[in-house]
Design a protein around this motif. Structure first.
Motif, mmCIF file in Angstrom:
data_model
loop_
_atom_site.group_PDB
_atom_site.id
_atom_site.type_symbol
_atom_site.label_atom_id
_atom_site.label_comp_id
_atom_site.label_asym_id
_atom_site.label_seq_id
_atom_site.Cartn_x
_atom_site.Cartn_y
_atom_site.Cartn_z
ATOM 1 N N UNK A 1 0.823 -1.217 0.000
ATOM 2 C CA UNK A 1 0.000 0.000 0.000
ATOM 3 C C UNK A 1 0.853 1.262 0.000
ATOM 4 N N UNK A 2 1.944 1.210 0.770
ATOM 5 C CA UNK A 2 2.831 2.371 0.857
ATOM 6 C C UNK A 2 3.785 2.369 -0.334
ATOM 7 N N UNK A 3 3.219 2.573 -1.506
ATOM 8 C CA UNK A 3 4.010 2.616 -2.736
ATOM 9 C C UNK A 3 4.689 3.982 -2.852
ATOM 10 N N UNK A 4 5.578 4.121 -3.816
ATOM 11 C CA UNK A 4 6.256 5.396 -4.037
ATOM 12 C C UNK A 4 5.236 6.499 -4.316
ATOM 13 N N UNK A 5 4.222 6.166 -5.090
ATOM 14 C CA UNK A 5 3.180 7.143 -5.412
ATOM 15 C C UNK A 5 2.435 7.593 -4.163
ATOM 16 N N UNK A 6 2.069 6.615 -3.300
ATOM 17 C CA UNK A 6 1.350 6.948 -2.075
ATOM 18 C C UNK A 6 2.224 7.764 -1.125
ATOM 19 N N UNK A 7 3.494 7.412 -1.021
ATOM 20 C CA UNK A 7 4.377 8.151 -0.124
ATOM 21 C C UNK A 7 4.529 9.601 -0.576
ATOM 22 N N UNK A 8 4.573 9.827 -1.879
ATOM 23 C CA UNK A 8 4.631 11.195 -2.402
ATOM 24 C C UNK A 8 3.345 11.949 -2.056
ATOM 25 N N UNK A 9 2.228 11.249 -2.117
ATOM 26 C CA UNK A 9 0.940 11.847 -1.790
ATOM 27 C C UNK A 9 0.849 12.194 -0.305
ATOM 28 N N UNK A 10 1.405 11.320 0.544
ATOM 29 C CA UNK A 10 1.307 11.510 1.993
ATOM 30 C C UNK A 10 2.328 12.501 2.548
ATOM 31 N N UNK A 11 3.406 12.752 1.807
ATOM 32 C CA UNK A 11 4.487 13.605 2.321
ATOM 33 C C UNK A 11 4.012 15.003 2.711
ATOM 34 N N UNK A 12 3.280 15.737 1.856
ATOM 35 C CA UNK A 12 2.823 17.069 2.292
ATOM 36 C C UNK A 12 1.881 17.020 3.495
ATOM 37 N N UNK A 13 1.112 15.939 3.619
ATOM 38 C CA UNK A 13 0.239 15.782 4.777
ATOM 39 C C UNK A 13 1.069 15.578 6.048
ATOM 40 N N UNK A 14 2.116 14.763 5.922
ATOM 41 C CA UNK A 14 3.036 14.534 7.038
ATOM 42 C C UNK A 14 3.718 15.830 7.444
ATOM 43 N N UNK A 15 4.189 16.582 6.458
ATOM 44 C CA UNK A 15 4.842 17.866 6.738
ATOM 45 C C UNK A 15 3.890 18.828 7.454
ATOM 46 N N UNK A 16 2.652 18.853 7.021
ATOM 47 C CA UNK A 16 1.681 19.762 7.638
ATOM 48 C C UNK A 16 1.450 19.392 9.103
ATOM 49 N N UNK A 17 1.276 18.097 9.378
ATOM 50 C CA UNK A 17 1.048 17.653 10.758
ATOM 51 C C UNK A 17 2.252 17.986 11.637
ATOM 52 N N UNK A 18 3.457 17.692 11.134
ATOM 53 C CA UNK A 18 4.680 17.969 11.904
ATOM 54 C C UNK A 18 4.846 19.469 12.134
ATOM 55 N N UNK A 19 4.535 20.261 11.101
ATOM 56 C CA UNK A 19 4.651 21.722 11.212
ATOM 57 C C UNK A 19 3.639 22.279 12.200
ATOM 58 N N UNK A 20 2.407 21.775 12.144
ATOM 59 C CA UNK A 20 1.363 22.267 13.057
ATOM 60 C C UNK A 20 1.692 21.940 14.511
ATOM 61 N N UNK A 21 2.223 20.735 14.751
ATOM 62 C CA UNK A 21 2.624 20.372 16.119
ATOM 63 C C UNK A 21 3.748 21.278 16.593
ATOM 64 N N UNK A 22 4.731 21.506 15.722
ATOM 65 C CA UNK A 22 5.878 22.370 16.066
ATOM 66 C C UNK A 22 5.406 23.774 16.407
ATOM 67 N N UNK A 23 4.475 24.301 15.619
ATOM 68 C CA UNK A 23 3.949 25.641 15.882
ATOM 69 C C UNK A 23 3.247 25.707 17.226
ATOM 70 N N UNK A 24 2.504 24.642 17.559
ATOM 71 C CA UNK A 24 1.824 24.584 18.845
ATOM 72 C C UNK A 24 2.818 24.579 20.013
ATOM 73 N N UNK A 25 4.000 24.057 19.743
ATOM 74 C CA UNK A 25 5.054 24.004 20.753
ATOM 75 C C UNK A 25 5.857 25.309 20.799
ATOM 76 N N UNK A 26 5.479 26.279 19.944
ATOM 77 C CA UNK A 26 6.147 27.573 19.954
ATOM 78 C C UNK A 26 7.201 27.779 18.901
#
Length: 249
Positions: free
Chosen positions: A221-246
């Motif tokens: 399921x975690x094909x190269x295509x899917x990982x490319x699709x999920x990467x911006x979502x992962x970045x957004x989640x990590x960025x939002x958590x970081x922002x919440x931490x200041x």
């Protein structure tokens, strides 16, 4: 085991009502022989688990326990802050999500959500994983200060979990530079055969990496295509958590 129990007995002798105790009081509270108590508490002082007032010869809880307690409290706060974003990421991807922190030379999962698919990666809170061949580990390792990163690399055994595991320290350093440049860590079956994973770092208000989050699933399921699709979502989640931490990038 006996030594550990005695160590714990001594720690539990201290309380909010009695934060400082002398040797005789510790002997009375623990019921242990005086030479045994003295030997243990002096060793605890040496490692900053207890502190000793040279004038009164009384002992109290040392800074080391405060440091360890602070780590625990920080990780609990991190879990509470991160959970809504982990939940969002899991709903967006449908795969297993982990939140991990560095503990020594390993990464520990402190929160996670499992995929709803019957074929999925199991989420174990408290599970330890190698830092050098997991996306969640490499995402932290890549953003550590160079001195600390090199120390960890020099100490870890680059055990080949699969034929894809990086076992060369120079190759690992090269990959970490790439991860730091791109912000994305990958594990394409390096730790477990047939499991693909992408990870991204989480930063605190000081701009220091304190955790990472990952999306994991079976390679089918975690094909190269899917990982490319999920990467911006992962970045957004990590960025939002970081922002919440200041954190302000």
């Amino acid at each position: 085991m006996q030594s550990l129990e005695r160590f714990i007995n001594i720690l539990e002798a201290f309380s909010a009502e009695k934060p400082e105790l002398n040797l005789s009081e510790l002997v009375k509270k623990t019921g242990l022989p005086k030479p045994t108590v003295y030997r243990i508490v002096e060793a605890m002082v040496k490692h900053n688990i207890l502190s000793k007032n040279p004038k009164t010869m009384r002992y109290k809880i040392g800074v080391k326990l405060f440091e360890l307690g602070s780590i625990y409290l920080a990780s609990m706060e991190l879990r509470d802050i991160a959970f809504p974003y982990l939940d969002w990421l899991q709903q967006q991807t449908g795969e297993s999500i982990h939140l991990g922190i560095l503990d020594g030379n390993e990464v520990v999962s402190i929160e996670g959500l499992e995929s709803a698919h019957s074929l999925r990666l199991k989420v174990w809170i408290g599970k330890r994983a190698p830092v050098h061949c997991t996306a969640i580990g490499k995402a932290i390792l890549a953003f550590l200060p160079l001195e600390k990163q090199n120390k960890i690399i020099s100490e870890v055994s680059l055990h080949p979990f699969t034929k894809r595991t990086i076992t060369s320290k120079e190759k690992l350093k090269t990959e970490l530079k790439k991860i730091k440049k791109e912000g994305l860590a990958q594990d394409l079956g390096e730790h477990e055969e047939g499991i693909h994973c992408i990870g991204a770092p989480v930063f605190d208000r000081k701009g220091e990496v304190i955790a990472s989050i990952s999306v994991s699933g079976p390679a089918v399921r975690m094909t190269e295509e899917k990982m490319k699709k999920y990467t911006p979502l992962l970045f957004k989640a990590a960025s939002d958590i970081s922002k919440k931490l200041g954190y302000s990038s």
